[in-house]
Enzyme design. Structure first.
Site, PDB file in Angstrom:
ATOM      1  CG  ASP A  90      -0.665  -0.008   2.916  1.00 57.88           C
ATOM      2  OD1 ASP A  90       1.169  -0.513   2.992  1.00 57.88           O
ATOM      3  OD2 ASP A  90      -0.916   0.661   3.884  1.00 57.88           O
ATOM      4  CD  GLU A 155       4.126   1.129   7.615  1.00 57.24           C
ATOM      5  OE1 GLU A 155       4.901   1.100   8.280  1.00 57.24           O
ATOM      6  OE2 GLU A 155       3.797   1.935   6.373  1.00 57.24           O
TER       7      GLU A 155
HETATM    8  N1  BES Z   1       8.808   2.510   5.559  1.00 53.20           N
HETATM    9  C1  BES Z   1       8.422   3.375   6.668  1.00 53.20           C
HETATM   10  C2  BES Z   1       9.210   3.453   7.611  1.00 53.20           C
HETATM   11  C3  BES Z   1      10.520   4.650   7.891  1.00 53.20           C
HETATM   12  C4  BES Z   1      10.210   5.553   6.934  1.00 53.20           C
HETATM   13  C5  BES Z   1      11.306   3.756   8.398  1.00 53.20           C
HETATM   14  C6  BES Z   1      12.289   5.793   6.554  1.00 53.20           C
HETATM   15  C7  BES Z   1      12.714   4.226   8.111  1.00 53.20           C
HETATM   16  C8  BES Z   1      13.273   4.754   7.305  1.00 53.20           C
HETATM   17  C9  BES Z   1       6.695   3.207   6.833  1.00 53.20           C
HETATM   18  O1  BES Z   1       6.025   3.091   5.864  1.00 53.20           O
HETATM   19  C10 BES Z   1       5.645   4.534   7.887  1.00 53.20           C
HETATM   20  O2  BES Z   1       5.488   5.635   6.942  1.00 53.20           O
HETATM   21  N2  BES Z   1       5.315   4.388   8.654  1.00 53.20           N
HETATM   22  C11 BES Z   1       4.472   5.298   9.291  1.00 53.20           C
HETATM   23  C12 BES Z   1       4.099   4.963  10.772  1.00 53.20           C
HETATM   24  C13 BES Z   1       2.595   3.911  10.226  1.00 53.20           C
HETATM   25  C14 BES Z   1       2.317   3.566  11.326  1.00 53.20           C
HETATM   26  C15 BES Z   1       1.473   4.889   9.529  1.00 53.20           C
HETATM   27  C16 BES Z   1       5.518   6.655  10.157  1.00 53.20           C
HETATM   28  O3  BES Z   1       6.702   6.210  10.202  1.00 53.20           O
HETATM   29  O4  BES Z   1       4.992   7.309   9.522  1.00 53.20           O
HETATM   30 MN    MN Z   2       7.236   1.780   3.935  1.00 44.99          MN
HETATM   31 MN    MN Z   3       5.080   5.217   4.771  1.00 50.44          MN
END
Ligand code: BES
Ligand code: MN
Ligand code: MN
Length: 456
Positions: A90, A155
């Site tokens: 996604d 995710e």
């Molecule tokens: N891939 C990201 C997280 C990420 C980005 C980790 C860059 C390390 C380096 C992930 O898809 C993301 O965006 N996670 C969200 C959390 C989620 C609960 C919506 C975030 O970190 O905001």
């Molecule tokens: Mn991600």
């Molecule tokens: Mn992300």
């Protein structure tokens, strides 16, 4: 498996790999948008047929109360370890659309980069693994280890159905380690292993003054304005030195060790470069900490959006009935998302004036993690990165969150290795998201070498 035959296979097929990635990126699998629900489903089916196409044994699409999970298995090596690859298909919404140079779901390759929503988060990184697995299957007829694949479609909306699904399939998911490519390298050409991620508490606060909008001349001055009240409350969440004022917010946080501070400081970072990356006027954060410490190892409190009242063009004289803000807190080891949610709500109610009503809604959360680097899975990743990039990998932390990492650790009891293939300037969640073509191709070799090294 010789690294040469992998490289040969990649050289012969790299154009097709890019064409296929473009196909994957064209599907607007925006998980938060109900109008894209069918696209998300179609994307899961696309992943399924792609995995079947490269020769993975068993591939299934598992429905959930939300978006489906793609599960696949290729377990033909009873004497070898089993590794679980996790990723997400996604993507974030592409808005604001008018800031994209080329449309978000019409992938465009220019200047050695592929631009599209999801290019690096996370389709491009996941796809590098698919092609790494394909290269192994096509050049050797087999995979060197047993591989299980879990790709979720939620995710970006907090993985709300994943934990239940994992709990319901614990036996099926048994593995010796977990690999995730959904983060970044520290710098271009500098391979990196991420050993820490921050957790997240995401909430929404609504403040109500009068029961309906009012003429701001007839009533203004004698009734509370919820936007003014909310702004005052937001002002009391942090102080000038960047400290968060929510009662108990910093309780139990594990302090950074001097070794770790020194290790952060040894990385090739400059604040000038960082400021350029964000295209800003100046930097701001908690006093007493460096930029890397602030983003990797300190908790935060940020308003992500604020709305209410009249926001259309021109002017309208009105005292609005309601005002809202969405707040995220990034969390570090020692903190817990549910606990911080409770503390946040209690503090907001404490500081709210009694002439307004406060509604508090918790969205989603995830727990922070710091993983131990001292295990064979990480060592296999280090050897693979060295072969692919011809440079030793550095150990880094990251400020982002991947909620399932803590869940995997707790439920599957397997070490997790985070091999980020993106770059800091990839503009995740922003207009003009991109993935460097070099990172895509090196990501494929990294992946193929990693599974080969794990077998040793
Ligand atoms: N891939 C990201 C997280 C990420 C980005 C980790 C860059 C390390 C380096 C992930 O898809 C993301 O965006 N996670 C969200 C959390 C989620 C609960 C919506 C975030 O970190 O905001
Ligand atoms: Mn991600
Ligand atoms: Mn992300």
């Amino acid at each position: 498996m010789s690294t040469d035959s992998i490289q040969d296979y990649l050289d012969q097929h790299q154009e097709r790999f890019m064409t296929e990635l473009i196909e994957f990126l064209k599907i607007p699998s925006v998980s938060t948008a109900p109008e894209h629900a069918e696209d998300v489903q179609r994307c899961a089916e696309w992943v399924k047929s792609h995995l079947i196409g490269i020769g993975i044994d068993k591939v299934e699409v598992h429905p959930t109360p939300g978006h489906p999970i793609v599960y696949a298995e290729h377990c033909t090596q009873p004497d070898k370890p089993t590794v679980l690859l996790y990723g997400h298909y996604d993507v974030q919404p592409p808005e604001p659309l008018d800031e994209w140079v080329t449309p978000p779901f019409e992938p465009d390759v220019r200047d050695g980069k592929i631009f599209a929503r999801g290019a690096t988060d996370d389709k491009g990184q996941v796809f590098a693994h698919f092609k790494g697995l394909e290269a192994l299957l096509k050049t050797t007829g087999e995979l060197p280890v047993n591989v299980k694949i879990v790709l979720e479609g939620e995710e970006e909306v907090g993985s709300v159905n994943l934990e239940n699904w994992i709990n319901a399939h614990v036996d099926m998911l048994t593995c010796d380690s977990v690999v995730i490519s959904d983060s970044s390298m520290f710098a271009p050409g500098l391979p990196s292993i991420t050993y820490g991620l921050r957790g997240l508490m995401y909430c929404e606060v609504s403040v109500t003054g009068p029961g309906h909008d009012l003429h701001s001349g007839m009533y203004g001055g004698a009734v509370p304005n919820p936007i003014n009240a909310l702004a005052t409350m937001i002002g009391k969440l942090t102080d000038e030195s960047g400290k968060i004022l929510v009662d108990g917010f910093y309780d139990n946080i594990e302090p950074l060790t001097e070794e770790e501070r020194a290790q952060f400081a040894s990385l090739p970072h400059t604040d000038e470069g960082f400021l350029k990356e964000v295209n800003g006027v100046g930097l701001h954060g908690e006093d007493g900490f460096t930029t890397l410490e602030r983003i990797w190892a300190r908790p935060t409190l940020d308003c992500n959006g604020i709305y209410g009242g009249f926001t259309g063009e021109g002017a309208k004289t009105v005292i609005p009935s309601k005002a809202h803000t969405k707040i995220s807190c990034r969390l570090v080891p020692g903190q817990n998302s549910a606990d911080i949610g409770k503390k946040m709500e209690a503090y907001l109610r404490k500081i709210a004036p009694d002439y307004v009503k406060v509604d508090f809604h918790l969205h989603h959360g995830g727990e922070p993690i710091v993983v131990n680097l001292d295990n064979p899975t990480v060592q296999a990743a280090q050897r693979a990165l060295k072969q692919a990039w011809d440079k030793d990998a550095v150990a880094i932390r990251s400020g982002g969150s991947i909620p399932v990492v803590a869940t995997f650790g707790d439920i599957l009891n397997a070490p997790v290795v985070l091999i980020g293939l993106g770059l800091a300037d990839d503009r995740l969640h922003s207009p003009n998201e991109k993935f460097d073509v070099t990172n895509f191709y090196h990501g494929i070799t990294t992946s193929a070498y990693f599974y080969s090294e794990l077998a040793k």
